[in-house]
Design a protein around this motif. Sequence first.
Motif, short mmCIF file in Angstrom:
data_model
loop_
_atom_site.label_atom_id
_atom_site.label_comp_id
_atom_site.label_asym_id
_atom_site.label_seq_id
_atom_site.Cartn_x
_atom_site.Cartn_y
_atom_site.Cartn_z
N LYS A 18 -15.89 -4.16 -1.71
CA LYS A 18 -14.92 -5.19 -1.33
C LYS A 18 -13.66 -4.52 -0.81
O LYS A 18 -13.36 -3.37 -1.12
N ALA A 19 -12.88 -5.27 -0.03
CA ALA A 19 -11.67 -4.71 0.57
C ALA A 19 -10.67 -4.31 -0.50
O ALA A 19 -10.39 -5.09 -1.42
N PRO A 20 -10.13 -3.11 -0.43
CA PRO A 20 -9.10 -2.72 -1.39
C PRO A 20 -7.78 -3.44 -1.08
O PRO A 20 -7.50 -3.80 0.06
N SER A 21 -7.00 -3.66 -2.11
CA SER A 21 -5.67 -4.22 -1.90
C SER A 21 -4.76 -3.17 -1.27
O SER A 21 -4.93 -1.97 -1.48
N ILE A 22 -3.82 -3.62 -0.45
CA ILE A 22 -2.78 -2.75 0.11
C ILE A 22 -1.44 -3.41 -0.18
O ILE A 22 -1.11 -4.43 0.43
N ASP A 23 -0.70 -2.86 -1.13
CA ASP A 23 0.59 -3.42 -1.53
C ASP A 23 1.69 -2.62 -0.85
O ASP A 23 1.93 -1.45 -1.17
N VAL A 24 2.36 -3.26 0.09
CA VAL A 24 3.42 -2.60 0.86
C VAL A 24 4.75 -2.84 0.17
O VAL A 24 5.10 -3.98 -0.15
N PRO A 25 5.54 -1.79 -0.07
CA PRO A 25 6.83 -1.97 -0.76
C PRO A 25 7.84 -2.69 0.12
O PRO A 25 7.76 -2.67 1.35
N LYS A 26 8.81 -3.34 -0.53
CA LYS A 26 9.89 -4.01 0.21
C LYS A 26 10.96 -2.96 0.51
O LYS A 26 12.00 -2.89 -0.13
N ALA A 27 10.65 -2.15 1.49
CA ALA A 27 11.53 -1.05 1.88
C ALA A 27 11.26 -0.72 3.33
O ALA A 27 10.29 -1.20 3.92
N ASP A 28 12.15 0.06 3.91
CA ASP A 28 11.94 0.48 5.30
C ASP A 28 10.76 1.44 5.37
O ASP A 28 10.57 2.28 4.48
N PRO A 29 9.96 1.35 6.42
CA PRO A 29 8.80 2.25 6.55
C PRO A 29 9.25 3.66 6.90
O PRO A 29 10.34 3.86 7.45
N PRO A 30 8.41 4.64 6.61
CA PRO A 30 8.74 6.02 7.01
C PRO A 30 8.73 6.15 8.53
O PRO A 30 8.02 5.43 9.22
N LYS A 31 9.52 7.09 9.01
CA LYS A 31 9.62 7.31 10.46
C LYS A 31 8.49 8.20 10.97
O LYS A 31 8.18 8.20 12.16
N LYS A 32 7.89 8.98 10.07
CA LYS A 32 6.84 9.91 10.46
C LYS A 32 5.49 9.49 9.89
O LYS A 32 5.42 8.70 8.95
N LEU A 33 4.44 10.04 10.46
CA LEU A 33 3.08 9.76 10.01
C LEU A 33 2.90 10.20 8.56
O LEU A 33 3.31 11.28 8.16
N VAL A 34 2.23 9.34 7.76
CA VAL A 34 1.87 9.66 6.39
C VAL A 34 0.37 9.51 6.24
O VAL A 34 -0.21 8.52 6.69
N SER A 35 -0.28 10.47 5.62
CA SER A 35 -1.72 10.41 5.37
C SER A 35 -1.99 11.01 4.00
O SER A 35 -1.87 12.21 3.81
N ASN A 36 -2.35 10.14 3.05
CA ASN A 36 -2.56 10.57 1.66
C ASN A 36 -3.93 10.12 1.15
O ASN A 36 -4.41 9.04 1.51
N TYR A 37 -4.51 10.93 0.28
CA TYR A 37 -5.73 10.53 -0.41
C TYR A 37 -5.43 9.43 -1.42
O TYR A 37 -4.45 9.48 -2.16
N VAL A 38 -6.32 8.43 -1.44
CA VAL A 38 -6.36 7.45 -2.53
C VAL A 38 -7.52 7.82 -3.46
O VAL A 38 -7.39 7.86 -4.68
N LEU A 39 -8.67 8.10 -2.84
CA LEU A 39 -9.84 8.67 -3.51
C LEU A 39 -10.20 9.93 -2.74
O LEU A 39 -10.42 9.87 -1.53
N GLU A 40 -10.25 11.06 -3.41
CA GLU A 40 -10.54 12.31 -2.71
C GLU A 40 -12.00 12.69 -2.87
O GLU A 40 -12.48 12.92 -3.99
#
Length: 332
Positions: A210-232
Amino acid sequence: MRRRSLLLAAVPAGLATIAGCGDDDKSASSKASASPSVSAAPPPKIVEGPLPAITAGTRFNEKPTVAKGTGQPAENLAVKTVIAGSGRTVAENDFIQANYLGQIWATGKVFDQSYDRSPLVLQLAKGSVIDGWRYALTGKKVGSRVEMAVPPTWGYGKEGNAQAGIKGTDTLVFVVDLLNAFNSKSSATGKPVPQTDTALPKVGTNTDGKAPSIDVPKADPPKKLVSNYVLEGDGAALKADQAILCQFKGVVWDSGKPFEQTYTTGRLSQFSLEQMQQIVKGLSQGLVGKKVGSRVMIVVPPDLGYGDTPPSGGVIKKGSTLVFSVDILAAM
Protein backbone atom coordinates in the motif's frame (compact mmCIF):
# COMPACT_ATOMS: atom_id res chain seq x y z
CA MET A 1 24.79 1.23 -24.43
CA ARG A 2 23.07 -1.69 -22.72
CA ARG A 3 21.97 -4.50 -25.02
CA ARG A 4 18.24 -5.03 -25.25
CA SER A 5 17.03 -8.61 -24.92
CA LEU A 6 15.74 -10.26 -28.08
CA LEU A 7 12.80 -11.58 -26.04
CA LEU A 8 11.17 -8.21 -25.59
CA ALA A 9 8.34 -7.38 -27.91
CA ALA A 10 8.24 -3.68 -27.09
CA VAL A 11 9.73 -1.03 -24.83
CA PRO A 12 7.49 -0.06 -21.90
CA ALA A 13 6.76 3.63 -21.57
CA GLY A 14 6.63 3.57 -17.78
CA LEU A 15 7.09 6.62 -15.63
CA ALA A 16 8.45 8.58 -18.55
CA THR A 17 4.91 9.91 -19.01
CA ILE A 18 5.26 11.76 -15.71
CA ALA A 19 6.06 14.78 -17.86
CA GLY A 20 2.39 15.06 -18.69
CA CYS A 21 0.95 14.17 -15.31
CA GLY A 22 -2.10 15.85 -13.93
CA ASP A 23 -3.86 14.83 -10.76
CA ASP A 24 -3.31 11.43 -9.19
CA ASP A 25 -6.60 9.88 -10.30
CA LYS A 26 -5.90 10.59 -13.95
CA SER A 27 -2.35 9.30 -13.91
CA ALA A 28 -1.40 6.76 -16.54
CA SER A 29 2.32 6.81 -15.84
CA SER A 30 2.86 3.11 -15.42
CA LYS A 31 0.96 1.83 -18.43
CA ALA A 32 3.16 0.02 -20.90
CA SER A 33 3.17 0.86 -24.58
CA ALA A 34 3.53 -2.58 -26.11
CA SER A 35 2.84 -4.08 -29.51
CA PRO A 36 3.28 -7.82 -30.10
CA SER A 37 6.18 -8.89 -32.26
CA VAL A 38 4.11 -11.75 -33.69
CA SER A 39 0.41 -12.23 -34.32
CA ALA A 40 -1.73 -13.58 -31.51
CA ALA A 41 -1.81 -17.37 -31.29
CA PRO A 42 -4.14 -19.68 -29.37
CA PRO A 43 -2.87 -21.02 -26.02
CA PRO A 44 -0.56 -23.98 -26.52
CA LYS A 45 -0.88 -27.47 -25.18
CA ILE A 46 1.98 -27.89 -22.69
CA VAL A 47 3.87 -31.19 -22.86
CA GLU A 48 6.87 -32.58 -20.95
CA GLY A 49 9.24 -33.07 -23.87
CA PRO A 50 11.30 -33.81 -25.74
CA LEU A 51 13.93 -31.41 -24.37
CA PRO A 52 17.72 -31.46 -24.88
CA ALA A 53 19.97 -32.32 -21.93
CA ILE A 54 21.71 -29.65 -19.88
CA THR A 55 25.26 -30.96 -19.99
CA ALA A 56 27.10 -28.38 -17.85
CA GLY A 57 26.23 -25.47 -15.58
CA THR A 58 23.53 -27.54 -13.91
CA ARG A 59 23.17 -25.48 -10.73
CA PHE A 60 20.59 -22.74 -10.29
CA ASN A 61 21.76 -19.42 -11.78
CA GLU A 62 24.85 -21.04 -13.27
CA LYS A 63 25.35 -20.46 -16.99
CA PRO A 64 24.18 -23.70 -18.63
CA THR A 65 25.45 -25.60 -21.61
CA VAL A 66 22.63 -27.32 -23.52
CA ALA A 67 22.95 -30.15 -26.02
CA LYS A 68 21.64 -29.80 -29.55
CA GLY A 69 18.13 -31.11 -30.05
CA THR A 70 17.82 -34.61 -31.46
CA GLY A 71 15.04 -35.70 -33.77
CA GLN A 72 11.99 -33.59 -34.32
CA PRO A 73 10.87 -31.16 -31.58
CA ALA A 74 7.32 -31.27 -30.27
CA GLU A 75 4.65 -29.32 -32.12
CA ASN A 76 3.42 -28.16 -28.72
CA LEU A 77 5.17 -26.16 -26.01
CA ALA A 78 7.52 -28.47 -24.09
CA VAL A 79 8.19 -27.35 -20.50
CA LYS A 80 10.15 -28.95 -17.66
CA THR A 81 10.95 -27.68 -14.17
CA VAL A 82 14.58 -28.76 -13.86
CA ILE A 83 15.04 -27.28 -10.38
CA ALA A 84 11.97 -26.58 -8.25
CA GLY A 85 12.10 -23.30 -6.33
CA SER A 86 10.30 -22.44 -3.10
CA GLY A 87 9.60 -18.75 -3.67
CA ARG A 88 6.32 -17.13 -4.55
CA THR A 89 4.33 -18.33 -7.54
CA VAL A 90 4.62 -16.24 -10.68
CA ALA A 91 1.33 -15.04 -12.17
CA GLU A 92 0.60 -13.72 -15.65
CA ASN A 93 1.30 -9.97 -15.87
CA ASP A 94 3.88 -10.16 -13.07
CA PHE A 95 7.33 -8.77 -13.70
CA ILE A 96 10.09 -11.33 -13.41
CA GLN A 97 13.83 -11.02 -12.93
CA ALA A 98 15.64 -13.90 -14.58
CA ASN A 99 18.82 -15.16 -16.15
CA TYR A 100 18.36 -17.17 -19.33
CA LEU A 101 20.02 -18.83 -22.29
CA GLY A 102 18.35 -19.36 -25.66
CA GLN A 103 19.51 -21.54 -28.53
CA ILE A 104 18.16 -23.05 -31.74
CA TRP A 105 16.94 -26.65 -31.49
CA ALA A 106 18.32 -27.89 -34.79
CA THR A 107 21.82 -26.38 -34.57
CA GLY A 108 22.43 -25.81 -30.86
CA LYS A 109 23.52 -22.25 -31.71
CA VAL A 110 23.14 -19.89 -28.75
CA PHE A 111 21.46 -16.71 -30.00
CA ASP A 112 21.08 -14.87 -26.70
CA GLN A 113 21.89 -15.21 -23.00
CA SER A 114 22.07 -12.95 -19.95
CA TYR A 115 24.51 -14.79 -17.67
CA ASP A 116 27.48 -12.79 -18.95
CA ARG A 117 25.58 -9.48 -18.72
CA SER A 118 22.97 -8.92 -16.04
CA PRO A 119 19.58 -10.47 -15.27
CA LEU A 120 16.66 -9.53 -17.47
CA VAL A 121 13.60 -7.81 -16.00
CA LEU A 122 10.42 -8.10 -18.06
CA GLN A 123 6.69 -8.43 -17.71
CA LEU A 124 4.96 -11.75 -18.44
CA ALA A 125 2.25 -9.96 -20.38
CA LYS A 126 0.83 -10.42 -23.84
CA GLY A 127 2.79 -8.26 -26.24
CA SER A 128 5.69 -7.72 -23.84
CA VAL A 129 7.49 -11.03 -24.33
CA ILE A 130 7.23 -14.01 -26.66
CA ASP A 131 4.19 -16.13 -25.83
CA GLY A 132 6.23 -19.25 -25.11
CA TRP A 133 7.71 -17.59 -22.03
CA ARG A 134 4.36 -16.24 -20.91
CA TYR A 135 2.73 -19.68 -20.95
CA ALA A 136 5.74 -21.67 -19.72
CA LEU A 137 6.64 -19.51 -16.72
CA THR A 138 3.20 -18.63 -15.38
CA GLY A 139 2.61 -20.78 -12.29
CA LYS A 140 6.30 -21.48 -11.67
CA LYS A 141 7.96 -20.53 -8.37
CA VAL A 142 10.80 -18.10 -7.82
CA GLY A 143 14.01 -20.06 -7.37
CA SER A 144 13.12 -22.49 -10.16
CA ARG A 145 15.10 -23.43 -13.25
CA VAL A 146 12.78 -24.04 -16.19
CA GLU A 147 13.68 -25.50 -19.58
CA MET A 148 11.35 -25.06 -22.53
CA ALA A 149 11.22 -25.75 -26.26
CA VAL A 150 9.20 -23.08 -28.06
CA PRO A 151 7.80 -23.78 -31.55
CA PRO A 152 7.59 -20.82 -33.96
CA THR A 153 3.88 -20.33 -33.23
CA TRP A 154 4.69 -19.17 -29.70
CA GLY A 155 8.09 -17.72 -30.55
CA TYR A 156 8.82 -15.41 -33.47
CA GLY A 157 6.27 -16.82 -35.89
CA LYS A 158 6.82 -17.46 -39.58
CA GLU A 159 8.93 -14.32 -39.88
CA GLY A 160 11.58 -15.51 -37.43
CA ASN A 161 14.13 -13.00 -36.16
CA ALA A 162 16.83 -12.18 -38.67
CA GLN A 163 18.83 -10.20 -36.10
CA ALA A 164 19.30 -13.37 -34.04
CA GLY A 165 19.66 -15.76 -36.99
CA ILE A 166 16.30 -17.38 -36.21
CA LYS A 167 14.30 -18.74 -39.15
CA GLY A 168 10.53 -18.93 -39.24
CA THR A 169 10.72 -22.72 -38.88
CA ASP A 170 13.06 -22.80 -35.85
CA THR A 171 12.04 -24.24 -32.50
CA LEU A 172 13.87 -22.43 -29.71
CA VAL A 173 15.24 -23.95 -26.52
CA PHE A 174 15.48 -21.82 -23.39
CA VAL A 175 16.83 -22.40 -19.90
CA VAL A 176 15.45 -19.81 -17.47
CA ASP A 177 16.47 -19.22 -13.85
CA LEU A 178 13.70 -17.32 -12.03
CA LEU A 179 15.46 -14.99 -9.59
CA ASN A 180 12.54 -12.84 -8.43
CA ALA A 181 9.03 -11.72 -9.26
CA PHE A 182 7.14 -8.50 -8.64
CA ASN A 183 3.55 -7.30 -8.87
CA SER A 184 1.46 -4.33 -7.79
CA LYS A 185 1.65 -5.45 -4.14
CA SER A 186 5.46 -5.49 -4.07
CA SER A 187 7.35 -3.14 -1.76
CA ALA A 188 10.91 -2.33 -0.78
CA THR A 189 12.62 -4.98 1.32
CA GLY A 190 15.19 -2.88 3.19
CA LYS A 191 15.61 -2.10 6.88
CA PRO A 192 14.17 1.12 8.39
CA VAL A 193 16.53 4.08 8.68
CA PRO A 194 15.79 6.70 11.40
CA GLN A 195 14.14 9.83 10.04
CA THR A 196 15.30 12.38 12.57
CA ASP A 197 15.34 15.65 10.61
CA THR A 198 12.09 17.41 11.50
CA ALA A 199 12.60 19.88 8.64
CA LEU A 200 12.14 17.10 6.09
CA PRO A 201 9.12 14.99 5.13
CA LYS A 202 8.59 11.74 7.00
CA VAL A 203 7.69 8.69 4.90
CA GLY A 204 5.86 5.59 6.11
CA THR A 205 7.76 2.32 6.42
CA ASN A 206 4.91 -0.11 5.63
CA THR A 207 5.80 -2.92 3.22
CA ASP A 208 2.32 -4.28 2.51
CA GLY A 209 2.14 -2.97 -1.04
CA LYS A 210 0.00 0.00 0.00
CA ALA A 211 1.07 3.60 -0.55
CA PRO A 212 3.28 4.92 2.25
CA SER A 213 2.26 8.11 4.00
CA ILE A 214 4.27 11.26 3.22
CA ASP A 215 3.99 13.85 5.99
CA VAL A 216 5.37 17.19 4.83
CA PRO A 217 6.38 19.63 7.62
CA LYS A 218 4.88 23.11 7.84
CA ALA A 219 8.15 24.74 6.93
CA ASP A 220 9.95 26.14 3.93
CA PRO A 221 11.32 23.43 1.61
CA PRO A 222 15.07 22.94 1.19
CA LYS A 223 16.70 24.80 -1.67
CA LYS A 224 18.87 21.84 -2.68
CA LEU A 225 18.14 18.25 -3.67
CA VAL A 226 17.62 15.84 -0.76
CA SER A 227 17.77 12.05 -1.15
CA ASN A 228 17.55 9.89 1.98
CA TYR A 229 16.91 6.24 2.72
CA VAL A 230 13.64 5.37 4.42
CA LEU A 231 14.27 1.63 4.05
CA GLU A 232 17.82 0.70 3.07
CA GLY A 233 18.14 -2.38 0.87
CA ASP A 234 21.15 -4.60 0.34
CA GLY A 235 21.16 -4.69 -3.46
CA ALA A 236 23.62 -3.11 -5.88
CA ALA A 237 23.81 0.68 -6.10
CA LEU A 238 22.03 2.18 -9.09
CA LYS A 239 24.14 3.51 -11.94
CA ALA A 240 23.19 6.49 -14.08
CA ASP A 241 22.83 4.37 -17.23
CA GLN A 242 20.39 1.87 -15.70
CA ALA A 243 16.62 1.62 -15.68
CA ILE A 244 14.53 0.68 -12.66
CA LEU A 245 11.33 -1.13 -11.80
CA CYS A 246 9.59 0.63 -8.93
CA GLN A 247 6.61 1.70 -6.89
CA PHE A 248 6.42 5.45 -6.33
CA LYS A 249 4.32 8.27 -4.92
CA GLY A 250 4.79 11.97 -5.52
CA VAL A 251 3.30 14.89 -3.59
CA VAL A 252 3.63 18.67 -3.75
CA TRP A 253 5.44 20.19 -0.77
CA ASP A 254 3.13 23.21 -0.29
CA SER A 255 -0.16 21.29 -0.26
CA GLY A 256 0.86 17.72 0.46
CA LYS A 257 -1.43 16.66 -2.38
CA PRO A 258 -0.39 13.65 -4.47
CA PHE A 259 0.12 14.30 -8.16
CA GLU A 260 1.05 10.81 -9.34
CA GLN A 261 1.60 7.31 -7.96
CA THR A 262 1.59 3.64 -8.91
CA TYR A 263 -0.41 2.41 -5.93
CA THR A 264 -3.81 3.48 -7.28
CA THR A 265 -3.19 2.08 -10.76
CA GLY A 266 -2.46 -1.56 -9.89
CA ARG A 267 0.65 -1.37 -12.06
CA LEU A 268 4.35 -1.01 -11.43
CA SER A 269 6.46 1.56 -13.24
CA GLN A 270 9.77 1.25 -15.02
CA PHE A 271 11.92 3.99 -16.47
CA SER A 272 15.42 4.84 -17.58
CA LEU A 273 17.39 7.12 -15.26
CA GLU A 274 18.92 8.78 -18.33
CA GLN A 275 15.44 9.42 -19.75
CA MET A 276 14.20 10.74 -16.41
CA GLN A 277 17.15 13.15 -16.37
CA GLN A 278 15.35 14.93 -19.23
CA ILE A 279 12.00 15.06 -17.42
CA VAL A 280 12.47 15.44 -13.65
CA LYS A 281 16.22 15.82 -13.26
CA GLY A 282 16.15 15.74 -9.47
CA LEU A 283 14.33 12.41 -9.37
CA SER A 284 16.99 10.80 -11.54
CA GLN A 285 19.85 12.36 -9.60
CA GLY A 286 18.30 11.36 -6.28
CA LEU A 287 18.14 7.69 -7.29
CA VAL A 288 21.68 7.28 -8.65
CA GLY A 289 23.81 5.52 -6.06
CA LYS A 290 20.87 4.19 -4.05
CA LYS A 291 20.63 0.44 -3.44
CA VAL A 292 18.10 -1.92 -5.01
CA GLY A 293 15.54 -3.01 -2.42
CA SER A 294 15.39 0.44 -0.84
CA ARG A 295 12.67 3.03 -0.25
CA VAL A 296 14.05 6.50 -0.90
CA MET A 297 12.59 9.88 0.00
CA ILE A 298 13.59 12.55 -2.52
CA VAL A 299 12.89 16.28 -2.26
CA VAL A 300 13.18 17.94 -5.67
CA PRO A 301 13.55 21.75 -5.74
CA PRO A 302 11.92 23.61 -8.64
CA ASP A 303 15.14 24.05 -10.64
CA LEU A 304 15.54 20.25 -10.75
CA GLY A 305 11.82 19.62 -11.28
CA TYR A 306 9.37 21.48 -13.50
CA GLY A 307 10.45 25.02 -12.61
CA ASP A 308 8.18 27.53 -14.32
CA THR A 309 6.72 25.03 -16.81
CA PRO A 310 4.62 22.55 -14.80
CA PRO A 311 2.25 20.06 -16.41
CA SER A 312 -1.09 21.69 -17.16
CA GLY A 313 -4.26 20.92 -15.27
CA GLY A 314 -2.73 19.40 -12.15
CA VAL A 315 -1.69 20.27 -8.63
CA ILE A 316 1.91 21.08 -9.58
CA LYS A 317 2.28 24.86 -9.94
CA LYS A 318 5.11 27.14 -11.05
CA GLY A 319 7.97 26.89 -8.60
CA SER A 320 6.60 23.78 -6.84
CA THR A 321 8.93 21.65 -4.73
CA LEU A 322 8.16 17.96 -5.18
CA VAL A 323 8.49 15.09 -2.72
CA PHE A 324 8.85 11.49 -3.91
CA SER A 325 8.83 8.15 -2.16
CA VAL A 326 10.34 5.51 -4.47
CA ASP A 327 10.60 1.77 -3.80
CA ILE A 328 13.44 0.42 -5.97
CA LEU A 329 12.33 -3.13 -6.75
CA ALA A 330 14.82 -4.06 -9.45
CA ALA A 331 17.41 -2.57 -11.79
CA MET A 332 18.21 -3.39 -15.39
